[in-house]
Design a protein around this motif. Structure first.
Motif, PDB file in Angstrom:
ATOM      1  N   LYS A 220       0.858  -1.067   0.159  1.00  0.00           N
ATOM      2  CA  LYS A 220      -0.009  -0.111  -0.006  1.00  0.00           C
ATOM      3  C   LYS A 220       0.872   1.356   0.005  1.00  0.00           C
ATOM      4  O   LYS A 220       0.521   2.176  -0.658  1.00  0.00           O
ATOM      5  N   VAL A 221       1.973   1.122   0.625  1.00  0.00           N
ATOM      6  CA  VAL A 221       2.918   2.313   0.683  1.00  0.00           C
ATOM      7  C   VAL A 221       3.304   2.605  -0.662  1.00  0.00           C
ATOM      8  O   VAL A 221       3.418   3.760  -1.078  1.00  0.00           O
ATOM      9  N   ALA A 222       3.888   1.422  -1.433  1.00  0.00           N
ATOM     10  CA  ALA A 222       4.039   1.721  -2.803  1.00  0.00           C
ATOM     11  C   ALA A 222       3.298   2.419  -3.821  1.00  0.00           C
ATOM     12  O   ALA A 222       3.773   3.174  -4.865  1.00  0.00           O
ATOM     13  N   THR A 223       2.053   2.191  -3.500  1.00  0.00           N
ATOM     14  CA  THR A 223       0.934   2.789  -4.488  1.00  0.00           C
ATOM     15  C   THR A 223       0.290   3.898  -4.016  1.00  0.00           C
ATOM     16  O   THR A 223      -0.441   4.473  -4.912  1.00  0.00           O
ATOM     17  N   ALA A 224       0.673   4.234  -2.929  1.00  0.00           N
ATOM     18  CA  ALA A 224      -0.111   5.431  -2.093  1.00  0.00           C
ATOM     19  C   ALA A 224       0.512   6.810  -2.638  1.00  0.00           C
ATOM     20  O   ALA A 224      -0.040   7.960  -2.401  1.00  0.00           O
ATOM     21  N   GLY A 225       1.697   6.561  -3.223  1.00  0.00           N
ATOM     22  CA  GLY A 225       2.505   7.892  -3.436  1.00  0.00           C
ATOM     23  C   GLY A 225       3.832   8.087  -2.495  1.00  0.00           C
ATOM     24  O   GLY A 225       3.455   7.932  -1.111  1.00  0.00           O
ATOM     25  N   ALA A 226       4.956   8.303  -3.062  1.00  0.00           N
ATOM     26  CA  ALA A 226       6.031   8.368  -2.151  1.00  0.00           C
ATOM     27  C   ALA A 226       6.108   9.402  -1.290  1.00  0.00           C
ATOM     28  O   ALA A 226       5.321  10.738  -1.851  1.00  0.00           O
ATOM     29  N   ALA A 227       6.783   9.427  -0.229  1.00  0.00           N
ATOM     30  CA  ALA A 227       6.827  10.380   0.926  1.00  0.00           C
ATOM     31  C   ALA A 227       8.156  10.984   0.609  1.00  0.00           C
ATOM     32  O   ALA A 227       9.160  10.147   1.230  1.00  0.00           O
ATOM     33  N   GLY A 228       8.385  11.787   0.025  1.00  0.00           N
ATOM     34  CA  GLY A 228       9.939  12.418  -0.168  1.00  0.00           C
ATOM     35  C   GLY A 228       9.774  14.058  -0.338  1.00  0.00           C
ATOM     36  O   GLY A 228       8.887  14.562  -0.237  1.00  0.00           O
ATOM     37  N   THR A 229      10.942  14.399  -0.816  1.00  0.00           N
ATOM     38  CA  THR A 229      11.351  15.819  -1.047  1.00  0.00           C
ATOM     39  C   THR A 229      11.876  16.031  -2.340  1.00  0.00           C
ATOM     40  O   THR A 229      12.494  17.184  -2.586  1.00  0.00           O
ATOM     41  N   GLY A 230      11.754  15.187  -3.291  1.00  0.00           N
ATOM     42  CA  GLY A 230      12.166  15.508  -4.562  1.00  0.00           C
ATOM     43  C   GLY A 230      11.230  16.449  -5.477  1.00  0.00           C
ATOM     44  O   GLY A 230      10.391  17.009  -4.998  1.00  0.00           O
ATOM     45  N   PRO A 231      11.807  16.946  -6.636  1.00  0.00           N
ATOM     46  CA  PRO A 231      11.334  17.732  -7.415  1.00  0.00           C
ATOM     47  C   PRO A 231       9.848  17.408  -8.281  1.00  0.00           C
ATOM     48  O   PRO A 231       9.244  18.209  -8.553  1.00  0.00           O
ATOM     49  N   PHE A 232       9.568  16.094  -8.130  1.00  0.00           N
ATOM     50  CA  PHE A 232       8.373  15.344  -8.629  1.00  0.00           C
ATOM     51  C   PHE A 232       7.794  14.614  -7.519  1.00  0.00           C
ATOM     52  O   PHE A 232       8.214  14.141  -6.445  1.00  0.00           O
ATOM     53  N   ARG A 233       6.282  14.458  -7.488  1.00  0.00           N
ATOM     54  CA  ARG A 233       5.661  13.702  -6.662  1.00  0.00           C
ATOM     55  C   ARG A 233       4.972  12.594  -7.705  1.00  0.00           C
ATOM     56  O   ARG A 233       4.296  12.992  -8.876  1.00  0.00           O
TER      57      ARG A 233
END
Length: 266
Positions: A28-41
């Motif tokens: 579920k974590v993998a498909t829920a959207g990454a939690a990060g600080t990158g230039p894209f989401r």
């Protein structure tokens, strides 16, 4: 492990909040959207169909915020399918086109961009299994000496470069390895003979490979080339295919090619 930073890309990271809110379930974590600080989401993900990433307007460095609103990524395992999609205008960029398609791409005005970086394409030996011939270090070393890396580069139309390790020899992280592998069939045969293998008793290996996928460059022709090379030196391989991607774990592969990152685009 000097190449740890490059292996971290294979590990799924998330924040404690994401982990808890998704019931501590990695799928579920993998498909829920990454939690990060990158230039894209990641804004939309359809397994085996597409992944959409959108600009992160809250990116921490205002001067390096993405210029594009979104990018749509489409999985196309077959090289010829990727090539056709690029030529038809379905996509703007592909990775790893078929090597024989490069001249026509350049002639058609496409940009073919290559870059050398640490991305080796190894076989991973079952060195820890006593029943495997590759548990013998002499066999592993012999296989490294029996592979024509320059010939593989020719097969790939110059879109790779010979590799003697994870890093290039001129990289400060390369170190001073005891063996600098190159094509030396006589030395390979001698090591196999020490391990008890010869023309009358050839080394036999079963190799698991996938049938396609740009991350592995062109697995079928590359493995067929390797199979023929080893057959000429007293080793027999039987490729066993599956449809999913091959994991690239650290280990001493019998042959390594460094990818040049060939990427045609308009």
């Amino acid at each position: 492990m000097s190449y740890l930073p490059y292996l971290l890309t294979w590990i799924l990271f998330t924040s404690p909040q994401s982990w808890e809110s998704n019931g501590r379930d990695w799928s579920k974590v993998a498909t829920a959207g990454a939690a990060g600080t990158g230039p894209f989401r990641i804004t939309r993900f359809v397994p085996r169909q597409s992944a959409e990433i959108s600009r992160n307007d809250n990116y921490w460095d205002p001067n390096r915020r993405a210029k594009l609103d979104r990018i749509l990524l489409l999985p196309m395992p077959e090289a010829n399918t990727r090539l056709a999609a690029l030529r038809s205008g379905q996509v703007d960029w592909i990775e790893v086109p078929p090597p024989d398609g490069l001249p026509s791409l350049r002639a058609g005005g496409f940009q073919v961009v290559t870059n050398s970086y640490p991305h080796v394409w190894p076989w991973v030996f079952a060195a820890g299994r006593a029943s495997s011939p590759t548990s013998d270090v002499r066999v592993r070393q012999a296989l490294n000496y029996c592979f024509d890396r320059d010939g593989m580069v020719t097969l790939l139309n110059g879109t790779a470069e010979p590799s003697v390790g994870f890093y290039k020899p001129n990289d400060p992280l390369f170190g001073s390895p005891q063996n600098r592998y190159r094509l030396d069939a006589a030395k390979g045969r001698a090591l196999l003979a020490e391990a008890g293998y010869a023309a009358q008793r050839p080394l036999k290996l079963t190799i698991g490979i996938s049938t396609s996928g740009s991350g592995q460059m062109l697995p079928l022709p590359m493995n067929e080339y390797l199979q023929q090379s080893l057959k000429e030196i007293a080793a027999s391989t039987s490729p066993s295919r599956w449809s999913s991607g091959t994991p690239c774990w650290p280990g001493s592969g019998p042959r390594r090619m460094r990818r040049n990152g060939s990427a045609p685009m308009r």
